[in-house]
Design a protein around this motif. Structure first.
Motif, PDB file in Angstrom:
ATOM      1  N   LYS A 226       0.837  -1.208   0.000  1.00 17.54           N
ATOM      2  CA  LYS A 226       0.000   0.000   0.000  1.00 17.54           C
ATOM      3  C   LYS A 226       0.873   1.259   0.000  1.00 17.54           C
ATOM      4  CE  LYS A 226      -2.316   1.719   3.469  1.00 17.54           C
ATOM      5  NZ  LYS A 226      -2.965   1.662   4.767  1.00 17.54           N
ATOM      6  N   ASN A 227       2.054   1.113   0.637  1.00 16.61           N
ATOM      7  CA  ASN A 227       2.998   2.225   0.697  1.00 16.61           C
ATOM      8  C   ASN A 227       4.071   2.135  -0.404  1.00 16.61           C
ATOM      9  OD1 ASN A 227       2.386   3.981   3.130  1.00 16.61           O
ATOM     10  ND2 ASN A 227       2.329   1.959   4.077  1.00 16.61           N
ATOM     11  N   GLY A 228       3.824   1.273  -1.398  1.00 12.35           N
ATOM     12  CA  GLY A 228       4.688   1.237  -2.579  1.00 12.35           C
ATOM     13  C   GLY A 228       5.907   0.345  -2.476  1.00 12.35           C
TER      14      GLY A 228
ATOM     15  N   ASP B 143       7.377  -3.626  -2.180  1.00 13.95           N
ATOM     16  CA  ASP B 143       7.140  -5.067  -2.260  1.00 13.95           C
ATOM     17  C   ASP B 143       8.214  -5.780  -1.435  1.00 13.95           C
ATOM     18  OD1 ASP B 143       6.725  -7.703  -2.885  1.00 13.95           O
ATOM     19  OD2 ASP B 143       6.911  -7.451  -5.059  1.00 13.95           O
TER      20      ASP B 143
END
Ligand code: 4NP
Length: 158
Positions: A62-64, A66
């Motif tokens: 969600k915060n970019g 992985d």
């Protein structure tokens, strides 16, 4: 060529806080032109070989970020020799390492993570395992700020 310095991040399970710390450091250190070798571990081996916790992965995405490439492993005594600095997420993690493994010659390698704003002070990252989505988001934001402060400090001395 100068040998790369090695940093280790440690929590209890190596599935919530410390893998996220490692992944954030990988991202943020490039912005500071730093190139540390990085790893993370858990004081327990409960989750050996597992992916990061699904809630941590979802929050990181969600915060970019992985973090699905990481796998949990247990802290081992040789880590105190192999790494130059070891950052624990809370005081319990730090005490567990001290009690189980520490020789006085390694004491200087162990600390909590730096306070985001107050130089020379440290913070604990609260264990989110039995918490809510908000707790996972709080961990992300705290780690993001603290690791940024760490990179700022390290870029002055490396
Ligand atoms: P972590 O969170 O130490 O940030 O990875 C935890 C993971 C697992 C457990 C506790 C905390 N557990 O009790 O299994």
């Amino acid at each position: 060529m100068k040998e790369k310095k090695k940093l280790l991040f440690v929590c209890l399970g190596n599935i919530c806080r410390s893998p996220l710390a490692e992944a954030l450091m990988r991202q943020i250190q490039t912005e500071y032109n730093l190139n540390f070798e990085l790893d993370s571990a858990g004081t327990s081996g409960y989750h050996n070989g597992e992916l990061p916790d699904a809630r941590t992965r979802a929050n990181a995405l969600k915060n970019g970020l992985d973090i699905s490439y990481l796998r949990a492993r247990q802290f081992k005594p040789n880590d105190l020799e192999a790494f130059d600095q070891i950052f624990t997420m809370d005081r319990n993690n730090l005490l567990d390492i001290q009690k189980a493994h520490l020789k006085s010659e390694h004491l200087h390698k162990l600390s909590l993570l730096p306070h985001p704003e107050k130089q020379g002070e440290y913070i604990e990252i609260p264990d989110p395992y039995f918490g809510t989505e908000t707790d996972f988001e709080n961990v992300f934001q705290l780690l993001n700020k603290s690791i940024t402060a760490l990179c700022r400090e390290l870029s002055k001395i490396n």
